[in-house]
Design an enzyme around this catalytic site. Structure first.
Site, PDB file in Angstrom:
ATOM      1  N   GLU A 197      -3.426   7.345  -4.513  1.00  0.00           N
ATOM      2  CA  GLU A 197      -3.606   7.230  -6.043  1.00  0.00           C
ATOM      3  C   GLU A 197      -5.249   6.829  -6.540  1.00  0.00           C
ATOM      4  OE1 GLU A 197      -1.709   2.592  -5.117  1.00  0.00           O
ATOM      5  OE2 GLU A 197      -3.307   1.727  -6.041  1.00  0.00           O
TER       6      GLU A 197
ATOM      7  N   HIS B 274      -0.834  -0.405  -9.984  1.00  0.00           N
ATOM      8  CA  HIS B 274      -1.175  -0.553  -9.308  1.00  0.00           C
ATOM      9  C   HIS B 274      -1.807  -2.525  -9.580  1.00  0.00           C
ATOM     10  CE1 HIS B 274      -3.375  -1.045  -4.624  1.00  0.00           C
ATOM     11  NE2 HIS B 274      -3.226  -2.760  -5.685  1.00  0.00           N
TER      12      HIS B 274
ATOM     13  N   ARG C 240       0.881  -1.045  -0.023  1.00  0.00           N
ATOM     14  CA  ARG C 240       0.192  -0.274   0.372  1.00  0.00           C
ATOM     15  C   ARG C 240       1.058   1.315  -0.050  1.00  0.00           C
ATOM     16  NH1 ARG C 240      -3.817  -2.672  -2.127  1.00  0.00           N
ATOM     17  NH2 ARG C 240      -5.556  -2.647  -0.741  1.00  0.00           N
TER      18      ARG C 240
HETATM   19  C1  DGY Z   1      -5.477  -6.287  -2.734  1.00  0.00           C
HETATM   20  O1  DGY Z   1      -5.353  -7.635  -3.636  1.00  0.00           O
HETATM   21  O2  DGY Z   1      -4.661  -5.672  -1.643  1.00  0.00           O
HETATM   22  C2  DGY Z   1      -4.519  -5.299  -4.348  1.00  0.00           C
HETATM   23  O3  DGY Z   1      -3.537  -4.347  -4.123  1.00  0.00           O
HETATM   24  C3  DGY Z   1      -5.196  -5.455  -5.462  1.00  0.00           C
HETATM   25  O4  DGY Z   1      -4.681  -6.623  -6.383  1.00  0.00           O
END
Ligand code: DGY
Length: 318
Positions: free
Chosen positions: A266, A284, A237
């Site tokens: 983002e 991402h 993150r």
């Molecule tokens: C998640 O699953 O949290 C990712 O960031 C998106 O695939």
């Protein structure tokens, strides 16, 4: 008997939309990005299938229609959902654990390798038309083999990165709140404090969850403890990183290179990253493989279905 109503906030893989339509009166969405009228579109829905970036904070959860009994998120990350607010409303929440661990770990390794081997710079050079051919000193980077890899957050994804790092001949260290059982460590070395962990991290992969507990974990103070010229990757993150501190370290060389798949706020990102050659930027993509996204869809739909009939799905998180 009427099917329950499922409001899906984003376009999903076609096979998952078809599955949703089999079990639900599915209110599908054509948009790939967050829609502005989430609350209005949820009106009358029994369940919501949302995605990272669909902000279900306390205020939004409190305002959800009374019909909503379950929120399923097409992600393992939960930082976009206020779980306490959902609990207060009696709304169950489920996510997509396990099925994306390998894909996300592959992405973290891709970032480490692309950053260390200067793949972004190389790609830009070739595309610019200015590449003059092989040269003994061109774009020299750092190899992974024989280096120490530090993993911050040794959950399911962290453990996959450890496995891959070992395959590349790296010595694996990890920092977490608790030590794993030794049979799961497979030689990885546990650290219960930053002072023993960070100075070892020639390579650092951040894999902890987002949220208040890890907010701006990679800050100026921790960066100063890394070996000079460390390589870092973030496929978890964006909130784990203090951008100002990372950008300063990328400029000074304290951090030689970084690979980022996620960003504070983002899809916007600190524009200074765009001016730096030594950072690889992905949009991402961590779990973005066809099979992984299909598996994520199946897991979240199965959790929503179970929760709606009063069962406790294995992916229930709140
Ligand atoms: C998640 O699953 O949290 C990712 O960031 C998106 O695939």
């Amino acid at each position: 008997m009427a099917k329950p109503v499922l409001f899906v906030t984003r376009r999903l893989p076609a096979s998952i939309e078809a599955l949703a339509e089999q079990g639900y009166e599915a209110r599908l969405t054509a948009s790939e990005v967050a829609i502005p009228d989430l609350l209005a579109r949820a009106d009358g829905a029994d369940a919501i299938l949302c995605c990272p970036g669909d902000l279900l904070d306390a205020k939004t959860v409190a305002a959800l229609p009374g019909s909503v009994k379950v929120i399923g998120t097409f992600s393992v990350g939960l930082d976009h959902i206020d779980l306490a607010a959902a609990k207060a409303r009696g709304i169950k929440v489920c996510n997509t654990p396990d099925v994306l661990s390998v894909a996300t770990a592959e992405c973290a390794m891709l970032l480490l390798m692309a950053a260390a081997r200067r793949a972004g710079e190389g790609e830009r050079l070739v595309r610019s038309g200015k590449w003059a051919g092989w040269a003994p000193t061109q774009l020299l980077g750092t190899g992974l083999s024989g280096q120490r890899l530090g993993i911050f957050g040794m959950g399911r994804i962290g453990r996959e990165i450890a496995r891959m790092g070992r395959g590349f001949g790296m010595e694996v260290h990890y920092r977490d709140m608790t030590r794993m059982p030794s049979q799961l460590e497979l030689g990885a070395i546990f650290h219960d404090n930053d002072d023993s962990f960070l100075p070892l991290c020639q390579f650092l992969s951040m894999n902890a969850p987002g949220g208040d507990g890890t907010m701006h974990w990679l800050n100026q103070e921790r960066i100063a403890k890394l070996p000079f010229g460390a390589v870092v990757a973030n496929a978890a993150r964006g909130t784990l990183v203090d951008d100002t501190a990372l950008i300063a370290a990328l400029r000074s060389g304290q951090i030689a290179a970084a690979g980022l798949d996620v960003y504070n706020g983002e899809p916007r990102l600190n524009a200074e990253y765009l001016t730096l050659e030594n950072v690889v930027l992905l949009p991402h993509l961590g779990s973005a493989t066809t099979t992984t996204r299909d598996a994520m869809g199946q897991v979240v739909l199965s959790g929503i279905g179970a929760a709606l009939v009063g069962e406790t799905p294995s992916n229930l998180v709140g």
